[in-house]
Design an enzyme around this catalytic site. Sequence first.
Site, PDB file in Angstrom:
ATOM      1  N   HIS A 109       0.843  -1.205   0.000  1.00 47.11           N
ATOM      2  CA  HIS A 109       0.000   0.000   0.000  1.00 47.11           C
ATOM      3  C   HIS A 109       0.880   1.258   0.000  1.00 47.11           C
ATOM      4  O   HIS A 109       0.597   2.230  -0.702  1.00 47.11           O
ATOM      5  CB  HIS A 109      -0.871   0.050   1.251  1.00 47.11           C
ATOM      6  CG  HIS A 109      -1.896  -1.039   1.357  1.00 47.11           C
ATOM      7  ND1 HIS A 109      -2.063  -1.802   2.492  1.00 47.11           N
ATOM      8  CD2 HIS A 109      -2.838  -1.477   0.471  1.00 47.11           C
ATOM      9  CE1 HIS A 109      -3.059  -2.651   2.319  1.00 47.11           C
ATOM     10  NE2 HIS A 109      -3.533  -2.500   1.095  1.00 47.11           N
ATOM     11  N   LYS A 131     -15.896  -6.850   4.849  1.00 43.17           N
ATOM     12  CA  LYS A 131     -15.197  -8.024   5.374  1.00 43.17           C
ATOM     13  C   LYS A 131     -14.836  -7.730   6.819  1.00 43.17           C
ATOM     14  O   LYS A 131     -14.798  -6.570   7.222  1.00 43.17           O
ATOM     15  CB  LYS A 131     -13.949  -8.323   4.532  1.00 43.17           C
ATOM     16  CG  LYS A 131     -13.061  -7.127   4.286  1.00 43.17           C
ATOM     17  CD  LYS A 131     -11.985  -7.421   3.264  1.00 43.17           C
ATOM     18  CE  LYS A 131     -11.207  -6.164   2.908  1.00 43.17           C
ATOM     19  NZ  LYS A 131     -10.282  -6.328   1.820  1.00 43.17           N
ATOM     20  N   SER A 158      -2.897  -7.492   3.041  1.00 46.06           N
ATOM     21  CA  SER A 158      -3.134  -7.383   4.484  1.00 46.06           C
ATOM     22  C   SER A 158      -3.428  -8.757   5.082  1.00 46.06           C
ATOM     23  O   SER A 158      -2.983  -9.073   6.191  1.00 46.06           O
ATOM     24  CB  SER A 158      -4.314  -6.449   4.767  1.00 46.06           C
ATOM     25  OG  SER A 158      -4.040  -5.164   4.278  1.00 46.06           O
TER      26      SER A 158
END
Length: 172
Positions: free
Chosen positions: A17, A41, A128
Amino acid sequence: MVTALYPGSFDPVTNGHLDIAFRAAAIFDRLVVGVFDTPPKNVLFTTEQRVEMFARSVTSRSNVEVRAYKGLTVECARSVGATVLVRGLRVMTDFELELQMAVLNNRLGPEIETVCLMTSAENSFLSSSIVKDIFRLHGCLDQLVPPQVKEALTKAYEDNPETWAVPRYLAG
Ligand code: ADP
């Protein structure tokens, strides 16, 4: 002056990121990182924690700011004056989702363009979820996340160890 919005869940922010954010910050005059408040999520970290971890990682760039947002991404873009949405592309499977979102966002906000930056080779398979899986198995995260993310993961684990199921595909 072009402002771009980089939206995502960032649960937690990874070096992948950050690579996209730094490269976007070099292209556009101003980059706003939008941390989505209610992703579809389960998230490990609160919105506040996700914002803080990202913000602490970009203090060296004066044209980058990090904030939380709710609701439509195009509405967030409008509210911060962004005319570009930045997204990152890794493997082919990202493409379908990114295309779908870009087309829909363009419909909802025709004045806003989506620009996808290709991942760097070293971050191609970094996400992640992978970071959380490696952490659960006590793997080394040094090249994958900034130090404060490692600390936050350690604290999250200490606070709530029983919620950390070990992912089978990495557990040998
Ligand atoms: P999502 O919005 O799908 O929850 P994330 O917060 O995980 O996404 O990621 C935000 C954006 O960053 C997405 O466009 C995603 O494809 C991109 N991204 C995530 N990891 C990487 C990486 N390692 N390299 C490049 N882009 C990435």
